[in-house]
Design a protein around this motif. Structure first.
Motif, mmCIF file in Angstrom:
data_model
loop_
_atom_site.group_PDB
_atom_site.id
_atom_site.type_symbol
_atom_site.label_atom_id
_atom_site.label_comp_id
_atom_site.label_asym_id
_atom_site.label_seq_id
_atom_site.Cartn_x
_atom_site.Cartn_y
_atom_site.Cartn_z
ATOM 1 N N UNK A 116 60.052 -12.402 44.670
ATOM 2 C CA UNK A 116 59.715 -12.952 45.974
ATOM 3 C C UNK A 116 58.607 -12.125 46.605
ATOM 4 N N UNK A 117 57.971 -12.698 47.618
ATOM 5 C CA UNK A 117 56.956 -11.970 48.353
ATOM 6 C C UNK A 117 55.555 -12.064 47.776
ATOM 7 N N UNK A 118 55.381 -12.826 46.725
ATOM 8 C CA UNK A 118 54.055 -13.027 46.147
ATOM 9 C C UNK A 118 54.070 -14.354 45.402
ATOM 10 N N UNK A 119 52.917 -14.766 44.927
ATOM 11 C CA UNK A 119 52.778 -16.055 44.247
ATOM 12 C C UNK A 119 53.187 -15.921 42.790
ATOM 13 N N UNK A 120 54.475 -15.959 42.561
ATOM 14 C CA UNK A 120 55.020 -15.748 41.215
ATOM 15 C C UNK A 120 54.378 -16.683 40.194
ATOM 16 N N UNK A 121 54.239 -17.960 40.559
ATOM 17 C CA UNK A 121 53.727 -18.923 39.576
ATOM 18 C C UNK A 121 52.257 -18.715 39.246
ATOM 19 N N UNK A 122 51.588 -17.856 39.993
ATOM 20 C CA UNK A 122 50.172 -17.564 39.718
ATOM 21 C C UNK A 122 49.974 -16.174 39.126
ATOM 22 N N UNK A 123 51.062 -15.502 38.777
ATOM 23 C CA UNK A 123 51.007 -14.094 38.389
ATOM 24 C C UNK A 123 51.596 -13.881 37.007
ATOM 25 N N UNK A 124 50.857 -13.196 36.150
ATOM 26 C CA UNK A 124 51.433 -12.755 34.883
ATOM 27 C C UNK A 124 52.564 -11.767 35.183
ATOM 28 N N UNK A 125 53.556 -11.721 34.298
ATOM 29 C CA UNK A 125 54.712 -10.860 34.513
ATOM 30 C C UNK A 125 55.072 -10.139 33.219
ATOM 31 N N UNK A 179 61.012 -19.143 34.939
ATOM 32 C CA UNK A 179 61.330 -20.405 35.601
ATOM 33 C C UNK A 179 60.539 -20.412 36.900
ATOM 34 N N UNK A 180 59.474 -21.193 36.911
ATOM 35 C CA UNK A 180 58.585 -21.166 38.063
ATOM 36 C C UNK A 180 59.074 -22.024 39.212
ATOM 37 N N UNK A 181 60.121 -22.782 38.997
ATOM 38 C CA UNK A 181 60.756 -23.497 40.111
ATOM 39 C C UNK A 181 61.662 -22.560 40.893
ATOM 40 N N UNK A 182 62.262 -21.594 40.186
ATOM 41 C CA UNK A 182 63.201 -20.671 40.816
ATOM 42 C C UNK A 182 62.615 -19.282 41.040
ATOM 43 N N UNK A 183 61.396 -19.054 40.562
ATOM 44 C CA UNK A 183 60.758 -17.730 40.666
ATOM 45 C C UNK A 183 61.616 -16.658 39.984
ATOM 46 N N UNK A 184 62.027 -16.932 38.774
ATOM 47 C CA UNK A 184 62.834 -15.988 38.011
ATOM 48 C C UNK A 184 62.163 -15.721 36.665
ATOM 49 N N UNK A 185 62.144 -14.470 36.290
ATOM 50 C CA UNK A 185 61.655 -14.032 34.987
ATOM 51 C C UNK A 185 62.869 -13.637 34.143
ATOM 52 N N UNK A 186 62.844 -13.995 32.879
ATOM 53 C CA UNK A 186 63.960 -13.698 31.984
ATOM 54 C C UNK A 186 63.505 -12.850 30.797
ATOM 55 N N UNK A 187 64.484 -12.138 30.230
ATOM 56 C CA UNK A 187 64.277 -11.483 28.946
ATOM 57 C C UNK A 187 65.545 -11.688 28.135
#
Length: 115
Positions: free
Chosen positions: A24-33, A72-80
């Motif tokens: 949260x707090x940034x444009x997750x869907x526009x950011x590499x992670x 998951x760019x709908x939920x702003x969650x990164x998984x491993x």
């Protein structure tokens, strides 16, 4: 930027875990992670990175074939997703903004692989 990891724990060798990172707090869907890790007494180590929409992913050699990074760019969650875990995978795992180890990180989640 706020990143909150979860999903770590104690697992036996050969087991699996799925780590999550709520962003949260940034444009997750526009950011590499990325995911990075730090074992006791060792330096921070890059694990994997993914570009926007998972169109481009890269893994450290030790992670290839066992770990899968996704988002998951709908939920702003990164998984491993981590499979066939080994004792040497024991570390604190962090999600990080951007590609590589230099970005903002969360507080981390402990993964311990032991019988």
């Amino acid at each position: 930027v706020q990143l909150v990891e979860s999903g770590g724990g104690l697992v036996q060798p050969g087991g699996s875990l799925r780590l999550s990172c709520a962003a949260s707090g940034f444009a997750f869907r526009l950011t590499a992670m990325s995911w990075v890790r730090q074992a006791p007494g060792k330096r921070l180590e890059w694990v994997a990175s993914t570009s926007v929409r998972d169109t481009n992913t890269h893994y450290a050699t030790f992670a290839k074939g066992r770990f899968t990074i996704s988002r998951d760019e709908d939920k702003d969650i990164l998984y491993l997703q981590m499979n066939n875990l080994k004792p040497e995978d024991t570390a604190v795992y962090y999600c990080a903004e951007g590609w590589g180890i230099g970005g903002s990180r969360g507080q981390g989640t402990q993964v311990t692989v032991s019988s």
